[in-house]
Every structure is written in C-alpha cells, then in structure tokens.
Design a protein around this motif. Structure first.
Motif, mmCIF file in Angstrom:
data_model
loop_
_atom_site.group_PDB
_atom_site.id
_atom_site.type_symbol
_atom_site.label_atom_id
_atom_site.label_comp_id
_atom_site.label_asym_id
_atom_site.label_seq_id
_atom_site.Cartn_x
_atom_site.Cartn_y
_atom_site.Cartn_z
ATOM 1 N N CYS A 208 10.894 16.704 -26.148
ATOM 2 C CA CYS A 208 9.722 15.518 -26.212
ATOM 3 C C CYS A 208 9.257 15.294 -28.214
ATOM 4 C CB CYS A 208 8.362 15.325 -25.356
ATOM 5 S SG CYS A 208 9.008 15.311 -23.910
ATOM 6 N N GLU A 209 9.553 16.705 -28.803
ATOM 7 C CA GLU A 209 8.867 16.596 -30.224
ATOM 8 C C GLU A 209 10.930 15.761 -30.646
ATOM 9 O OE1 GLU A 209 7.297 17.472 -31.612
ATOM 10 O OE2 GLU A 209 6.328 18.838 -30.570
ATOM 11 N N ARG A 210 11.512 15.559 -29.795
ATOM 12 C CA ARG A 210 12.995 14.311 -30.659
ATOM 13 C C ARG A 210 12.822 13.480 -30.558
ATOM 14 N NH1 ARG A 210 15.761 19.685 -29.648
ATOM 15 N NH2 ARG A 210 16.372 19.184 -27.524
ATOM 16 N N LEU B 71 11.069 3.598 -19.014
ATOM 17 C CA LEU B 71 10.537 4.994 -18.419
ATOM 18 C C LEU B 71 11.582 6.360 -18.947
ATOM 19 C CD1 LEU B 71 10.290 3.775 -14.470
ATOM 20 C CD2 LEU B 71 8.356 3.696 -16.117
ATOM 21 N N ALA B 72 12.454 5.927 -19.923
ATOM 22 C CA ALA B 72 12.797 7.086 -20.941
ATOM 23 C C ALA B 72 13.630 8.283 -20.283
ATOM 24 C CB ALA B 72 11.124 7.723 -21.871
ATOM 25 N N ARG B 73 14.022 7.448 -19.300
ATOM 26 C CA ARG B 73 14.637 8.807 -18.522
ATOM 27 C C ARG B 73 15.498 9.577 -19.035
ATOM 28 N NH1 ARG B 73 12.930 5.836 -12.300
ATOM 29 N NH2 ARG B 73 11.130 7.021 -12.544
ATOM 30 N N LYS C 110 0.328 -1.155 0.171
ATOM 31 C CA LYS C 110 -0.200 0.313 0.135
ATOM 32 C C LYS C 110 0.718 1.039 -0.446
ATOM 33 C CE LYS C 110 -4.412 -1.964 2.452
ATOM 34 N NZ LYS C 110 -5.481 -2.052 3.678
ATOM 35 N N ALA C 111 1.807 0.811 0.319
ATOM 36 C CA ALA C 111 2.686 2.326 0.401
ATOM 37 C C ALA C 111 3.623 2.766 -0.863
ATOM 38 C CB ALA C 111 4.491 2.275 1.244
ATOM 39 N N ILE C 112 2.849 2.063 -1.470
ATOM 40 C CA ILE C 112 3.605 2.395 -3.095
ATOM 41 C C ILE C 112 2.850 2.823 -3.959
ATOM 42 C CG2 ILE C 112 4.744 1.376 -5.139
ATOM 43 C CD1 ILE C 112 5.754 -1.028 -3.936
ATOM 44 N N LYS C 113 2.432 4.084 -4.094
ATOM 45 C CA LYS C 113 1.583 5.176 -4.839
ATOM 46 C C LYS C 113 1.931 4.543 -6.477
ATOM 47 C CE LYS C 113 1.905 9.042 -2.282
ATOM 48 N NZ LYS C 113 3.083 10.225 -1.468
ATOM 49 N N PRO C 114 0.760 4.732 -7.301
ATOM 50 C CA PRO C 114 0.513 4.784 -8.587
ATOM 51 C C PRO C 114 1.655 5.134 -8.654
ATOM 52 C CG PRO C 114 -1.389 5.265 -7.977
ATOM 53 C CD PRO C 114 -0.959 5.299 -6.632
ATOM 54 N N LEU C 115 2.310 5.189 -10.471
ATOM 55 C CA LEU C 115 3.762 5.010 -11.206
ATOM 56 C C LEU C 115 2.145 6.215 -12.539
ATOM 57 C CD1 LEU C 115 6.484 5.464 -11.401
ATOM 58 C CD2 LEU C 115 5.694 2.997 -13.029
ATOM 59 N N SER C 116 2.947 7.299 -12.177
ATOM 60 C CA SER C 116 3.194 7.928 -13.552
ATOM 61 C C SER C 116 4.286 8.870 -14.106
ATOM 62 C CB SER C 116 2.336 9.687 -12.868
ATOM 63 O OG SER C 116 2.262 10.678 -11.755
ATOM 64 N N LEU C 117 4.547 9.390 -15.008
ATOM 65 C CA LEU C 117 5.065 10.011 -16.158
ATOM 66 C C LEU C 117 5.139 10.916 -16.192
ATOM 67 C CD1 LEU C 117 6.812 7.009 -18.396
ATOM 68 C CD2 LEU C 117 7.502 7.390 -15.803
ATOM 69 N N ASP C 118 5.661 12.243 -15.912
ATOM 70 C CA ASP C 118 5.588 13.496 -16.290
ATOM 71 C C ASP C 118 7.444 13.848 -16.146
ATOM 72 O OD1 ASP C 118 5.658 16.101 -16.049
ATOM 73 O OD2 ASP C 118 3.617 16.528 -14.805
ATOM 74 N N PHE C 119 7.704 14.220 -17.435
ATOM 75 C CA PHE C 119 8.945 14.400 -17.572
ATOM 76 C C PHE C 119 9.684 16.111 -17.208
ATOM 77 C CE2 PHE C 119 8.420 11.735 -21.322
ATOM 78 C CZ PHE C 119 8.773 10.900 -20.805
ATOM 79 N N ARG C 120 8.195 16.705 -16.897
ATOM 80 C CA ARG C 120 8.832 18.213 -15.984
ATOM 81 C C ARG C 120 8.643 17.956 -14.925
ATOM 82 N NH1 ARG C 120 5.262 19.156 -20.901
ATOM 83 N NH2 ARG C 120 5.847 20.925 -21.541
ATOM 84 N N VAL C 121 8.772 17.184 -14.109
ATOM 85 C CA VAL C 121 8.678 16.317 -12.136
ATOM 86 C C VAL C 121 10.057 16.117 -12.456
ATOM 87 C CG1 VAL C 121 7.356 15.954 -10.398
ATOM 88 C CG2 VAL C 121 6.344 17.350 -11.923
ATOM 89 N N ALA D 1 1.981 2.020 -22.921
ATOM 90 C CA ALA D 1 0.823 3.563 -23.117
ATOM 91 C C ALA D 1 1.819 4.519 -22.406
ATOM 92 C CB ALA D 1 -0.043 3.034 -22.039
ATOM 93 N N LEU D 2 2.169 4.036 -20.847
ATOM 94 C CA LEU D 2 2.364 5.436 -20.331
ATOM 95 C C LEU D 2 3.590 6.240 -21.099
ATOM 96 C CD1 LEU D 2 3.405 3.773 -17.146
ATOM 97 C CD2 LEU D 2 1.759 5.597 -17.306
ATOM 98 N N LEU D 3 4.297 6.287 -21.910
ATOM 99 C CA LEU D 3 5.554 6.213 -22.463
ATOM 100 C C LEU D 3 4.431 7.304 -23.409
ATOM 101 C CD1 LEU D 3 8.077 4.238 -23.478
ATOM 102 C CD2 LEU D 3 8.435 6.125 -21.525
ATOM 103 N N ARG D 4 3.641 6.192 -24.017
ATOM 104 C CA ARG D 4 3.242 7.439 -25.230
ATOM 105 C C ARG D 4 1.967 8.662 -24.761
ATOM 106 N NH1 ARG D 4 0.507 3.824 -27.628
ATOM 107 N NH2 ARG D 4 2.017 3.115 -28.841
ATOM 108 N N ASP D 5 1.660 8.002 -23.172
ATOM 109 C CA ASP D 5 0.737 9.570 -22.396
ATOM 110 C C ASP D 5 2.073 10.479 -22.501
ATOM 111 O OD1 ASP D 5 -1.333 10.077 -21.285
ATOM 112 O OD2 ASP D 5 0.068 10.146 -19.997
ATOM 113 N N ALA D 6 3.039 10.488 -21.505
ATOM 114 C CA ALA D 6 3.870 11.126 -21.188
ATOM 115 C C ALA D 6 4.499 12.065 -22.725
ATOM 116 C CB ALA D 6 5.135 10.340 -20.395
ATOM 117 N N ILE D 7 5.002 11.630 -23.362
ATOM 118 C CA ILE D 7 5.653 11.989 -24.645
ATOM 119 C C ILE D 7 4.515 13.357 -25.605
ATOM 120 C CG2 ILE D 7 5.634 11.963 -27.178
ATOM 121 C CD1 ILE D 7 7.296 8.753 -26.127
#
Length: 225
Positions: free
Chosen positions: A117-119, A72-74, A23-34, A97-103
């Motif tokens: 992200c354009e590149r 995770l494309a870091r 339960k301590a592990i939160k959902p994983l999301s990708l935001d390249f600005r954060v 799916a996470l990558l496509r959304d984040a890009i």
C-alpha cells in the motif's frame, strides 16, 4: 445510477451499500488483507503470474506502473507486491472513495500488505488522457467489458454490485492512444479471451492465462522492457 448506492462509514472502514439491489448482496468493502487478492499478493511467485510477466516486472526490474482503470485495485495490489510503484486512476467517485480508504488502512502495520500500500498512490486524475507524456514505464488497462452471451458463469456477488454501479467502459477503445502517450515502454491491456483487440489494434505480443489474455503494445525503440 449512483443514486442507488450509498457509502457508509463503519468501524472497519467505508462500505458501499446497494440500496435497491438484491438483499442477498452484502455491502461492498475493501480490505487488502482479507480474501483472495491479499493472499495472492503475499504468496504468488513471478512464474505463476501472467500479469507480472506482461508488465515486464522481474526480480531485478521494477518498472513504474500506471493502472489507468483501477477498479477495486486487485491487480494493482499484485503489481505492488512484486516491488513496482503503481499509481491508480479510477473515475467513479464512489469507487475512488473506497480505494482511498482501503489504501490508507492498508498502510497501517508492518506486514507485506502495508509495504504494498505504500507503493500504491491514488491520483486525482480521472482519465489517462490527463497524464503527461512518457510519465510511466508501463501503463496498464483493464476496462470493464460489456456483458456477453459468451460468459461462462455468473459473476461473484461483489462484482455484480460493482458492474451495476460502474457499468461497461463504453469508451474503452479511446483509452489506448493516450495510454501509449503516457507510457515510455509499453501498454498492457487485459481482455476476456473472446474479446476484440482494444481499438481493433493488434498487439505486438500476448500472454494468455486461463481466463483472459494480456495484449502487450510495445513502444517503437523500447523493446527491451
């Protein structure tokens, strides 16, 4: 194993939920600005990045790169930050799916992350062996490595989820030959400092960082990059 995970659409993009995890592990999301990846992409210098040196990127030279194990494309974000176009292959459908959304979200705006992200382009290919010969200047491989007793510290919580979802790349040794076929000039393999060479094949040269190393395989006759 994917039955234990679910993608959830939120106002801030897709999230990956570990249904049966701690339960301590939160959902994983990708935001390249954060987070550190975005900060690193914006503020790093050529001299400080071993990955960029290994790929042969300089102030004037911007090779076309294929990240064939995107995760995770870091690292891909860092490559794009230094001006190279980078195509991504990720075989796990939920991570794709996470990558496509984040890009797509990352392209919104006028800042450096939007330019990065354009590149970046997520390919439909799911394996480097589907890539035509000599399609890219450089191919980059960072396969998931099996857990080892030599690991010095517990991985971060988001990576615990990622490792549970994806698992180790048991076919990692089989990636090197098709990567060499797809590359014009070189293949760069990121490895833990204690790991064997990929496919037990010694690289032409190495660049060592604090936590890992980059094994560089140079195509014969193309030593200039």
């Amino acid at each position: 194993m994917s039955a234990d995970f679910q993608l959830k659409q939120t106002n801030n993009g897709l999230e990956l939920v570990w249904l049966t995890g701690p339960k301590a592990i939160k959902p994983l999301s990708l935001d390249f600005r954060v987070g550190k990846a975005g900060y690193r992409a914006v503020h790093s210098s050529l001299k400080s990045e071993s990955l960029i040196k290994a790929l042969g990127i300089t102030g004037k030279r911007k090779p076309r790169v294929l990240d064939a194990t995107a995760g995770l494309a870091r690292d891909a974000l860092m490559v794009a930050a230094f001006g190279s176009s980078v195509d991504l292959i990720e075989r796990h459908p939920l991570v794709r799916a996470l990558l496509r959304d984040a890009i797509n979200r990352g392209r919104a705006g006028t800042d450096k992350i939007a330019d990065c992200c354009e590149r970046m382009q997520l390919l439909d290919f799911q394996h480097v062996n589907q890539v035509p010969a000599q399609q890219y200047d450089v191919v980059y491989l960072d396969p998931m490595y099996p857990k080892s007793g030599k690991q010095r510290a517990q991985v971060k919580k988001d990576m615990q989820m990622f490792q549970q979802l994806v698992g180790a790349d048991e076919d990692a040794d089989e990636l090197l030959d098709p990567a060499l076929q797809a590359a014009k000039y070189r293949v760069v393999v990121k490895r833990p400092d204690h790991a064997d060479f990929l496919g037990q094949r010694e690289p032409n040269t190495q660049i060592i960082s604090k936590k890992h190393r980059f094994d560089v395989y140079i195509k014969q006759g193309f030593e200039q990059l």
